[in-house]
Design a protein around this motif. Structure first.
Motif, PDB file in Angstrom:
ATOM      1  N   PHE A   1      44.604 -49.607  62.240  1.00  0.00           N
ATOM      2  CA  PHE A   1      42.840 -49.261  62.148  1.00  0.00           C
ATOM      3  C   PHE A   1      43.021 -47.875  61.431  1.00  0.00           C
ATOM      4  CE2 PHE A   1      44.634 -46.568  65.862  1.00  0.00           C
ATOM      5  CZ  PHE A   1      43.979 -45.484  65.761  1.00  0.00           C
ATOM      6  N   GLY A   2      41.802 -47.511  60.967  1.00  0.00           N
ATOM      7  CA  GLY A   2      41.621 -46.197  60.313  1.00  0.00           C
ATOM      8  C   GLY A   2      40.601 -46.427  59.272  1.00  0.00           C
ATOM      9  N   ALA A   3      40.867 -45.325  58.409  1.00  0.00           N
ATOM     10  CA  ALA A   3      40.109 -45.310  57.013  1.00  0.00           C
ATOM     11  C   ALA A   3      40.513 -46.314  56.118  1.00  0.00           C
ATOM     12  CB  ALA A   3      40.007 -43.722  56.570  1.00  0.00           C
ATOM     13  N   ILE A   4      39.482 -46.553  55.149  1.00  0.00           N
ATOM     14  CA  ILE A   4      39.970 -47.507  54.162  1.00  0.00           C
ATOM     15  C   ILE A   4      40.076 -46.465  52.988  1.00  0.00           C
ATOM     16  CG2 ILE A   4      38.953 -49.158  52.504  1.00  0.00           C
ATOM     17  CD1 ILE A   4      37.256 -50.389  54.893  1.00  0.00           C
ATOM     18  N   GLN A   5      41.336 -46.562  52.431  1.00  0.00           N
ATOM     19  CA  GLN A   5      41.520 -45.525  51.464  1.00  0.00           C
ATOM     20  C   GLN A   5      41.145 -46.165  50.106  1.00  0.00           C
ATOM     21  OE1 GLN A   5      42.358 -42.389  52.220  1.00  0.00           O
ATOM     22  NE2 GLN A   5      42.786 -42.827  54.215  1.00  0.00           N
ATOM     23  N   GLY A   6      39.974 -45.941  49.448  1.00  0.00           N
ATOM     24  CA  GLY A   6      39.749 -46.530  48.278  1.00  0.00           C
ATOM     25  C   GLY A   6      39.587 -48.013  48.452  1.00  0.00           C
ATOM     26  N   ASP A   7      40.578 -48.517  47.603  1.00  0.00           N
ATOM     27  CA  ASP A   7      40.470 -50.227  47.730  1.00  0.00           C
ATOM     28  C   ASP A   7      41.544 -50.750  48.788  1.00  0.00           C
ATOM     29  OD1 ASP A   7      39.425 -52.821  46.943  1.00  0.00           O
ATOM     30  OD2 ASP A   7      41.311 -53.062  45.906  1.00  0.00           O
ATOM     31  N   SER A   8      41.982 -49.922  49.413  1.00  0.00           N
ATOM     32  CA  SER A   8      43.421 -50.147  50.193  1.00  0.00           C
ATOM     33  C   SER A   8      43.290 -50.162  51.637  1.00  0.00           C
ATOM     34  CB  SER A   8      44.665 -49.219  49.735  1.00  0.00           C
ATOM     35  OG  SER A   8      44.991 -49.617  48.434  1.00  0.00           O
ATOM     36  N   LEU A   9      43.714 -51.200  52.537  1.00  0.00           N
ATOM     37  CA  LEU A   9      43.842 -51.076  53.790  1.00  0.00           C
ATOM     38  C   LEU A   9      45.254 -51.253  54.254  1.00  0.00           C
ATOM     39  CD1 LEU A   9      41.194 -52.951  52.964  1.00  0.00           C
ATOM     40  CD2 LEU A   9      41.237 -53.314  55.397  1.00  0.00           C
ATOM     41  N   PHE A  10      45.704 -50.532  55.340  1.00  0.00           N
ATOM     42  CA  PHE A  10      47.124 -50.498  55.787  1.00  0.00           C
ATOM     43  C   PHE A  10      47.336 -51.899  56.509  1.00  0.00           C
ATOM     44  CE2 PHE A  10      50.103 -49.436  59.324  1.00  0.00           C
ATOM     45  CZ  PHE A  10      50.831 -48.826  58.513  1.00  0.00           C
TER      46      PHE A  10
ATOM     47  N   TYR B   1      47.153 -53.539  51.400  1.00  0.00           N
ATOM     48  CA  TYR B   1      46.625 -54.794  50.675  1.00  0.00           C
ATOM     49  C   TYR B   1      45.180 -54.326  50.289  1.00  0.00           C
ATOM     50  CZ  TYR B   1      44.423 -55.926  55.035  1.00  0.00           C
ATOM     51  OH  TYR B   1      43.582 -56.010  56.365  1.00  0.00           O
ATOM     52  N   SER B   2      44.833 -55.002  49.251  1.00  0.00           N
ATOM     53  CA  SER B   2      43.379 -54.796  48.518  1.00  0.00           C
ATOM     54  C   SER B   2      42.315 -55.180  49.490  1.00  0.00           C
ATOM     55  CB  SER B   2      43.214 -55.552  47.306  1.00  0.00           C
ATOM     56  OG  SER B   2      42.223 -55.614  46.639  1.00  0.00           O
ATOM     57  N   LEU B   3      41.260 -54.381  49.601  1.00  0.00           N
ATOM     58  CA  LEU B   3      39.899 -54.702  50.172  1.00  0.00           C
ATOM     59  C   LEU B   3      39.210 -55.751  49.338  1.00  0.00           C
ATOM     60  CD1 LEU B   3      37.647 -54.129  52.290  1.00  0.00           C
ATOM     61  CD2 LEU B   3      36.916 -52.498  50.550  1.00  0.00           C
ATOM     62  N   ALA B   4      39.208 -55.722  47.876  1.00  0.00           N
ATOM     63  CA  ALA B   4      38.303 -56.510  47.166  1.00  0.00           C
ATOM     64  C   ALA B   4      39.011 -58.084  47.301  1.00  0.00           C
ATOM     65  CB  ALA B   4      38.314 -56.091  45.647  1.00  0.00           C
ATOM     66  N   GLU B   5      40.314 -58.021  47.444  1.00  0.00           N
ATOM     67  CA  GLU B   5      41.081 -59.244  47.362  1.00  0.00           C
ATOM     68  C   GLU B   5      40.894 -59.978  48.866  1.00  0.00           C
ATOM     69  OE1 GLU B   5      45.490 -61.204  46.300  1.00  0.00           O
ATOM     70  OE2 GLU B   5      45.478 -59.217  47.320  1.00  0.00           O
ATOM     71  N   LEU B   6      40.671 -59.147  49.789  1.00  0.00           N
ATOM     72  CA  LEU B   6      40.512 -59.353  51.055  1.00  0.00           C
ATOM     73  C   LEU B   6      39.185 -60.351  51.166  1.00  0.00           C
ATOM     74  CD1 LEU B   6      41.427 -59.719  54.370  1.00  0.00           C
ATOM     75  CD2 LEU B   6      39.988 -57.439  54.460  1.00  0.00           C
ATOM     76  N   LEU B   7      38.235 -59.730  50.485  1.00  0.00           N
ATOM     77  CA  LEU B   7      36.993 -60.255  50.354  1.00  0.00           C
ATOM     78  C   LEU B   7      36.814 -61.430  49.230  1.00  0.00           C
ATOM     79  CD1 LEU B   7      35.044 -56.979  51.129  1.00  0.00           C
ATOM     80  CD2 LEU B   7      35.454 -58.690  52.676  1.00  0.00           C
ATOM     81  N   GLY B   8      37.803 -61.977  48.773  1.00  0.00           N
ATOM     82  CA  GLY B   8      37.658 -62.957  47.961  1.00  0.00           C
ATOM     83  C   GLY B   8      37.380 -62.518  46.533  1.00  0.00           C
TER      84      GLY B   8
END
Length: 284
Positions: A95-104, A111-118
Motif C-alpha cells: 500500500f502507499g502512494a502511486i509514484q508517477g506511473d508505478s505501483l509497488f 509495475y505500471s499503472l497504465a498497464e494495470l488499467l489495460g
C-alpha cells in the motif's frame, strides 16, 4: 531458488484449462464429494465457520457455494463514517502512494499503472499521484468484495491475461504479476473522486462475479468495456455493500486519487485485515 522454480512451473502450466476444470469440479453437486471436500477444506485452511451464515457443509449445494459463503450480518462491522473501509478479508500485500506511473509489487519490483488499467492512459491519469492498496485473499478467507466508499458505477473493464498464482511467493518473484493476469476493473465515482476496485484473477480463478452483471468471463481475447454512466444503466452502491466475489482465492487492488486519503498510522505491509475495517481517513 525454490520460489523461482515454482514460478517457472507456473509459466509452463495450461492456466485456463486447469481453471476451467476447477470451475466444473467446484460446481459438482454430488453430495458425498462436495461434503467431503468442504469438511477437509475447513480444518486445512482454518476456516471459522462460526462466522458463516450457515455453519453446516450439507447446507451448501456445491463447493463453490461454500467458498463464496455469506457471513452473519454482525460478523463484519463497517468502520465509522469518514473512514475508507477495507474491501475484503486478506493480507495487506502492499500500500502507499502511486509514484508517477508505478505501483509497488514487492521488494525490487514495481509495475505500471497504465498497464494495470489495460493501457488506458486517460484512466491512469485520474490516479496518478494517488494511493493504492493490494489485498491478497488466501483460500481460507471470506471471498466477497465490498465497497470501501459509497459510489456510482461508471464503467467495468475486463482485461484478458494469464492466470498465475497471486500468492506472496509469486508476487515477490514474478515481475508485473498483476498487470499480466486477467482482471476486472470496476470504476466508481465517489465523494472524494474516482475510485477503482480491480479484481485480479489467478490460477483456478477463471471468472469473477459482480452483483450487477453476474459472472464476467468473456471468451474474447480483447479488452471488453461496459459503460454504466447513463441514467438507464445507473448503479449506486453504498459503503459496505457487496460488489463482487471470487470463485476461488485471488487479489483485490484499490486505487484512490491524489489527496483523497490519509492512511492509518498503524498499517503495515503483511498485516491481516478484515472487510469493513478502517484503512484511513478520507479527505472530503
Amino acid at each position: 531458488m525454490v520460489d523461482r522454480l515454482f514460478v517457472l512451473l507456473l509459466q509452463l502450466l495450461p492456466h485456463h484449462l486447469l481453471s476451467r476444470l476447477a470451475w466444473m469440479l467446484c460446481r459438482w453437486r454430488w453430495a458425498p464429494f462436495k461434503d467431503w471436500a468442504i469438511r477437509r477444506f475447513i480444518p486445512l485452511f482454518q476456516v471459522d465457520m462460526g462466522q458463516a451464515q450457515s455453519p453446516y457443509p450439507v447446507d451448501y449445494v456445491d463447493f463453490n457455494a461454500f467458498f463464496t459463503r455469506a457471513l452473519r450480518p454482525d460478523a463484519r462491522p463497517i468502520c465509522a463514517e469518514g473512514q475508507l473501509a477495507c474491501p475484503a478479508d486478506g493480507q495487506l500485500s502492499a500500500f502507499g502512494a502511486i509514484q508517477g506511473d508505478s505501483l509497488f509489487q514487492a521488494k525490487g519490483m514495481d509495475y505500471s499503472l497504465a498497464e494495470l488499467l489495460g493501457g488506458d492512459a486517460d484512466l491512469a491519469e485520474r490516479f496518478r499521484g494517488g494511493q493504492f492498496a493490494t489485498i491478497y485473499l488466501s483460500p481460507g478467507d471470506y471471498h466477497r468484495v465490498h465497497m470501501p466508499l459509497s459510489g456510482q458505477l461508471q464503467e467495468m473493464i475486463h482485461i484478458p491475461g494469464r492466470l498465475f498464482s497471486v500468492s506472496p511467493r509469486t508476487a515477490r518473484t514474478l515481475p508485473r504479476l498483476f498487470s499480466r493476469n486477467e482482471r476486472l476493473v470496476c470504476l466508481f465515482n465517489t465523494e472524494v473522486g474516482p475510485m477503482a476496485l480491480i479484481l485480479v484473477g489467478a490460477i483456478f480463478v477463471g471468472c469473477m462475479d459482480t452483483v450487477w452483471a453476474g459472472t464476467v468471463a468473456p471468451a474474447d481475447l480483447r479488452i471488453s468495456r461496459w459503460p454504466y454512466a447513463t441514467p438507464a444503466t445507473q448503479i449506486q452502491l453504498q459503503r459496505g455493500a457487496e460488489m463482487g466475489r471470487f470463485n476461488l482465492g485471488s487479489t483485490v487492488i484499490l486505487l484512490m486519487p491524489e489527496d483523497a486519503l490519509s492512511w492509518r498510522d498503524d498499517l503495515n505491509q503483511g498485516q491481516a485485515l478484515r472487510m469493513g475495517e478502517g484503512l484511513g481517513s478520507c479527505r472530503i
